[in-house]
Design an enzyme around this catalytic site. Structure first.
Site, PDB file in Angstrom:
ATOM      1  N   THR A  13       0.804  -1.222   0.000  1.00 13.43           N
ATOM      2  CA  THR A  13       0.000   0.000   0.000  1.00 13.43           C
ATOM      3  C   THR A  13       0.842   1.279   0.000  1.00 13.43           C
ATOM      4  OG1 THR A  13      -0.124  -0.125   2.415  1.00 13.43           O
ATOM      5  CG2 THR A  13      -1.952  -1.103   1.169  1.00 13.43           C
ATOM      6  N   GLY A  14       2.171   1.151   0.101  1.00 14.67           N
ATOM      7  CA  GLY A  14       3.043   2.336   0.127  1.00 14.67           C
ATOM      8  C   GLY A  14       3.329   2.878  -1.268  1.00 14.67           C
ATOM      9  N   VAL A  16       6.172   2.895  -2.989  1.00 17.57           N
ATOM     10  CA  VAL A  16       6.946   1.953  -3.809  1.00 17.57           C
ATOM     11  C   VAL A  16       6.099   0.717  -4.113  1.00 17.57           C
ATOM     12  CG1 VAL A  16       9.012   0.502  -3.898  1.00 17.57           C
ATOM     13  CG2 VAL A  16       9.161   2.821  -2.967  1.00 17.57           C
ATOM     14  N   ARG A  41      -2.507  -2.771  10.056  1.00 14.18           N
ATOM     15  CA  ARG A  41      -3.297  -1.549   9.906  1.00 14.18           C
ATOM     16  C   ARG A  41      -3.905  -1.445   8.491  1.00 14.18           C
ATOM     17  NH1 ARG A  41      -0.928   3.105   8.662  1.00 14.18           N
ATOM     18  NH2 ARG A  41       1.076   2.171   9.135  1.00 14.18           N
ATOM     19  N   SER A  42      -3.139  -1.861   7.489  1.00  7.34           N
ATOM     20  CA  SER A  42      -3.622  -1.758   6.105  1.00  7.34           C
ATOM     21  C   SER A  42      -4.307  -3.033   5.614  1.00  7.34           C
ATOM     22  CB  SER A  42      -2.454  -1.445   5.168  1.00  7.34           C
ATOM     23  OG  SER A  42      -1.955  -0.152   5.436  1.00  7.34           O
ATOM     24  N   CYS A 130      17.935   4.709  -3.441  1.00  9.27           N
ATOM     25  CA  CYS A 130      17.529   5.385  -4.687  1.00  9.27           C
ATOM     26  C   CYS A 130      18.628   6.257  -5.293  1.00  9.27           C
ATOM     27  CB  CYS A 130      16.271   6.216  -4.452  1.00  9.27           C
ATOM     28  SG  CYS A 130      16.314   7.216  -2.957  1.00  9.27           S
ATOM     29  N   GLN A 157      16.874  15.909  -3.640  1.00  7.58           N
ATOM     30  CA  GLN A 157      15.988  14.765  -3.469  1.00  7.58           C
ATOM     31  C   GLN A 157      14.542  15.173  -3.206  1.00  7.58           C
ATOM     32  OE1 GLN A 157      19.591  12.458  -1.258  1.00  7.58           O
ATOM     33  NE2 GLN A 157      17.639  11.415  -1.186  1.00  7.58           N
ATOM     34  N   GLY A 161      10.981  10.338  -1.623  1.00  3.39           N
ATOM     35  CA  GLY A 161      11.934   9.541  -0.866  1.00  3.39           C
ATOM     36  C   GLY A 161      11.479   9.293   0.560  1.00  3.39           C
ATOM     37  N   ARG A 236      17.170  17.557   0.683  1.00  2.52           N
ATOM     38  CA  ARG A 236      15.769  17.404   0.277  1.00  2.52           C
ATOM     39  C   ARG A 236      15.283  18.710  -0.326  1.00  2.52           C
ATOM     40  NH1 ARG A 236      13.562  12.672   2.078  1.00  2.52           N
ATOM     41  NH2 ARG A 236      14.059  11.907   4.157  1.00  2.52           N
ATOM     42  N   HIS A 243      14.492  12.409  -8.201  1.00  2.00           N
ATOM     43  CA  HIS A 243      15.704  12.970  -7.604  1.00  2.00           C
ATOM     44  C   HIS A 243      16.635  13.483  -8.701  1.00  2.00           C
ATOM     45  CE1 HIS A 243      14.347  11.310  -3.945  1.00  2.00           C
ATOM     46  NE2 HIS A 243      15.208  10.327  -3.764  1.00  2.00           N
TER      47      HIS A 243
END
Lengths: 344, 344
Positions: A13-14, A16, A41-42, A130, A157, A161, A236, A243
């Protein structure tokens, strides 16, 4: 009929994880079954794959007995706990976290650079960080021709990230600032919209943050040069997804720009983006969604006779994470290094 | 009674011009008279100084006969035409444009670095480029103690470097993108909000843009080291006002971090901003409006035994432009190098 695999996406679910699913679909990975795993949780959420709805299971409910391949992207502590269990159960784990990257028994693989390392796995293969992947793809073709002596890199970045929530927060921050309100800072320690700050990962005694040390140590391991001289400054910036990196490279001997461009143009995973007339070079908004690392502004370093300067932008979620992991899986398949348990 | 001067601000309605007026007021510069000059397009506008409204005149209507000091920030072509006329009429011109910076007869001055050069002017003194000023202020105290051999710098430059209209455009772009609309691109060739790109100044045959060559050539002139090895990568980022720089410095001999910090803490115009526990370092939003250059993340370069890495943020409009010019004017006053015509 070609072999097909039972694949589990851990951390489905993230940011990536979402991209892993898109890539498995887009690249038509030979799937027999797809299991989606996430935190409890997900668990219960439904995700769509090839038009079919699949319910997300809690990682803790999975015994990996029927899984051939795990694409893991659920963070270091989850990988530390579950990747060895999955490997023990006979699955091959391609792990996006930093948990096993520097483990000498775990290959750290960028398929364009060291594909052979992947074949020596003992159940776990690590996907590099990455920023490291993007730099490795761009520098490896040059290093093959003219060995690199030293790298000084400064990164730009994106919020991605730090995950999907961070990408959302940067937009919320921008909206708040435009309305004259205080920007929310939950995913980040400081406002990132209309601002920037050095990468907020833990700092070591020498003053380098974890993100920077990943670029140093992982590049050495992937290139197989244990004493490669690398220094990095990771920053960042208020960009959503891709990136960028300003890279100064010193070679053992001078490498001229024309030759470097020729090598880059022929390199897998690299797209040279340079229009000197139009002052047009790689940009993160254009790199977003692309599989290739965009490289440009290749020029002689005015300050060093064997130096080159170059600039790149690459999709942090694609080549910087999910795509590299799927490419490792494809490599295992093509080299017959991944066997479906169902056929064993 | 101390002497007071007739000062003209050329380009009074621009981003740097606005800041020049604020600084003259804030620092109580000894003024006898203030003349505001701009293009004929802006002539007739009224600006407020110390509670008094002053009408902007067209530059072409000014003969500089009664002017002692010109603070010029109206672009290179305007300066090329009008600075020599003002100097011929007996005024001293502190010029923010790049028109005269590399002219051997024109001093290029950062008051913290080479104040003595200002006193040798022949009517025109050049204010260096913003990124150069910020870097020079931070590196000069180190260079005084341990000579610098080579600088590799990557910049993170805010929209303010392209003027007031560009700052406004970045906000409009962000708003458009958040609403799912096409961002306007008039001040910039590409969208800058949620994006970044290499500095869009003209490129030379070696692939360096003008902004980068300013950092190379101007630093050499200000430091008085004609063969100083410098390479720069200049990048525009979606920040409104202050610039940041990741600087890798090689010294002739090693310089330890503690000594470097001691030198920076004692240096005029520098504020060391480092809280390693909190991962808190210079940020452009915090540098905005400050006179000092914020320097931090000073650390040994892992890739070079005589190298240091450091990070800075500085207000591009203040120290990077208007403040430096006003400091030059103050220097001339304190050294009795500026004489009011009225008293001659």
């Amino acid at each position: 009929m070609p072999e097909a695999y039972s694949v589990a996406v851990m951390g489905a679910t993230g940011a990536v994880g979402t991209e892993l699913l898109e890539l498995l679909e887009e690249r038509d990975f030979p799937l027999r079954e797809l299991t989606l795993l996430a935190s409890s949780r997900s668990a219960g959420k439904e995700l769509v794959f090839k038009g079919r709805s699949i319910k997300v299971k809690a990682i803790s409910d999975e015994d990996f007995a029927d899984i051939d391949l795990v694409l893991a992207s659920a963070g270091g502590s989850v990988s530390k706990e579950w990747a060895p269990k999955a490997a023990t159960a006979g699955a091959v784990v391609v792990d996006n976290s930093s948990a096993f990257r520097m483990d000498p028994s775990v290959p750290l693989v960028v398929p364009e650079v060291n594909p052979e390392a992947a074949l020596e796995h003992q159940g776990i293969i690590a996907n590099p960080n990455c920023t490291t992947i993007l730099m490795a793809v761009a520098l490896w073709p040059l290093h093959q021709y003219q060995p690199i002596e030293r790298i000084v890199v400064a990164t730009y970045q994106s919020a991605s990230g730090a995950g999907a929530r961070a990408m959302e927060e940067v937009k919320q921050q921008a909206q708040a600032i435009l309305q004259g309100e205080e920007p929310p800072t939950e995913a980040f320690p400081y406002p990132l919209a209309f601002n920037l700050f050095p990468h907020n990962s833990p700092l070591n005694d020498q003053g380098y943050c974890q993100e920077e040390m990943k670029m140093v140590n992982e590049t050495r391991k992937i290139f197989g040069v244990s004493d490669l001289r690398v220094s990095a400054t990771c920053v960042r910036v208020p960009v959503l997804r891709a990136h960028s990196e300003a890279i100064n490279v010193e070679f053992k001997q001078p490498l001229d720009v024309a030759k470097a461009l020729e090598l880059l143009q022929a390199a897998p995973g690299v797209k040279v983006v340079e229009d000197w007339q139009a002052n047009y070079f790689p940009m993160p908004v254009e790199a977003s969604g692309q599989n290739d690392v965009l490289v440009g502004r290749v020029r002689c370093d005015l300050s060093h006779e064997s130096g080159l300067e170059l600039w790149l932008s690459g999709d942090q979620i694609r080549k910087g994470a999910a795509l590299n992991a799927v490419q490792i899986a494809e490599l295992l398949v093509s080299k017959q290094s991944l066997k479906p348990k169902a056929l064993v």
